[in-house]
Design a protein around this motif. Sequence first.
Motif, PDB file in Angstrom:
ATOM      1  N   GLU A  50      51.080  23.508  54.607  1.00 23.64           N
ATOM      2  CA  GLU A  50      50.511  23.424  56.175  1.00 23.64           C
ATOM      3  C   GLU A  50      50.356  24.965  55.710  1.00 23.64           C
ATOM      4  N   ARG A  51      50.576  25.556  55.337  1.00 23.08           N
ATOM      5  CA  ARG A  51      49.827  27.351  55.062  1.00 23.08           C
ATOM      6  C   ARG A  51      49.241  27.404  54.226  1.00 23.08           C
ATOM      7  N   GLY A  52      48.489  26.700  52.731  1.00 20.27           N
ATOM      8  CA  GLY A  52      48.042  27.174  51.416  1.00 20.27           C
ATOM      9  C   GLY A  52      48.884  27.641  50.975  1.00 20.27           C
ATOM     10  N   ALA A  53      48.338  28.555  50.429  1.00 21.67           N
ATOM     11  CA  ALA A  53      49.280  28.608  48.450  1.00 21.67           C
ATOM     12  C   ALA A  53      49.541  30.480  48.531  1.00 21.67           C
ATOM     13  N   VAL A  54      50.227  31.269  47.900  1.00 22.17           N
ATOM     14  CA  VAL A  54      50.735  32.384  48.062  1.00 22.17           C
ATOM     15  C   VAL A  54      50.239  32.718  46.513  1.00 22.17           C
ATOM     16  N   ILE A  55      49.832  33.001  46.224  1.00 20.64           N
ATOM     17  CA  ILE A  55      49.432  33.863  45.222  1.00 20.64           C
ATOM     18  C   ILE A  55      49.777  34.969  44.898  1.00 20.64           C
ATOM     19  N   VAL A  56      50.237  35.718  43.533  1.00 18.99           N
ATOM     20  CA  VAL A  56      51.536  37.134  42.749  1.00 18.99           C
ATOM     21  C   VAL A  56      50.080  36.742  42.040  1.00 18.99           C
ATOM     22  N   ALA A  57      49.205  38.399  42.235  1.00 16.16           N
ATOM     23  CA  ALA A  57      48.112  38.883  40.990  1.00 16.16           C
ATOM     24  C   ALA A  57      48.036  40.467  40.718  1.00 16.16           C
ATOM     25  N   ARG A  58      47.984  40.691  39.260  1.00 17.95           N
ATOM     26  CA  ARG A  58      47.976  41.663  39.294  1.00 17.95           C
ATOM     27  C   ARG A  58      46.516  42.059  39.817  1.00 17.95           C
ATOM     28  N   GLY A  70      49.115  37.130  47.884  1.00 15.20           N
ATOM     29  CA  GLY A  70      47.891  37.117  48.840  1.00 15.20           C
ATOM     30  C   GLY A  70      48.543  35.707  49.938  1.00 15.20           C
ATOM     31  N   VAL A  71      48.484  35.481  50.510  1.00 13.62           N
ATOM     32  CA  VAL A  71      48.979  34.677  51.704  1.00 13.62           C
ATOM     33  C   VAL A  71      47.372  33.770  51.754  1.00 13.62           C
ATOM     34  N   VAL A  78      45.625  36.907  54.064  1.00 10.04           N
ATOM     35  CA  VAL A  78      46.690  38.153  54.538  1.00 10.04           C
ATOM     36  C   VAL A  78      47.146  38.728  52.611  1.00 10.04           C
ATOM     37  N   LEU A  79      46.523  39.895  52.489  1.00  5.93           N
ATOM     38  CA  LEU A  79      47.496  40.686  51.412  1.00  5.93           C
ATOM     39  C   LEU A  79      48.289  41.666  51.615  1.00  5.93           C
ATOM     40  N   HIS A  80      49.142  41.440  50.195  1.00  6.90           N
ATOM     41  CA  HIS A  80      50.241  42.888  50.850  1.00  6.90           C
ATOM     42  C   HIS A  80      50.213  43.003  49.098  1.00  6.90           C
ATOM     43  N   GLU A  81      50.590  44.047  49.061  1.00  8.58           N
ATOM     44  CA  GLU A  81      50.720  45.364  47.895  1.00  8.58           C
ATOM     45  C   GLU A  81      51.820  45.520  47.473  1.00  8.58           C
TER      46      GLU A  81
END
Length: 103
Positions: A50-58, A70-71, A78-81
């Motif tokens: 329901e909340r969309g993807a979580v993406i982990v990227a360099r 990225g959420v 929302v981006l978390h570094e």
Amino acid sequence: MQFTRALAVAFGDWLEREQIRRALLAERPELDGVLHLDPERPLLRIPRVERGAVIVARLHEEDGAAWLVGVAGAADPVLHEASSPDEAARIALDVLEPCPLAG
């Protein structure tokens, strides 16, 4: 083929992405088969219901490289570094905790 600095950096990125993938699967085995690895970039995507993807990227920066978690799913993503692969995995696991995964 010559092992250049750019090739060494790219290889390190892929190794760190694999480290993140293994950490996620160790904590959440149900991610196996759901977690999508990008074939061309050091990036992985975890779909949620329901909340969309979580993406982990360099993320490459002047002072070194970091990872972004990225959420998606809200009006503004929302981006978390994260400064390390371990921190990126921990952030992704925290974000995934309350949500069912898409199959």
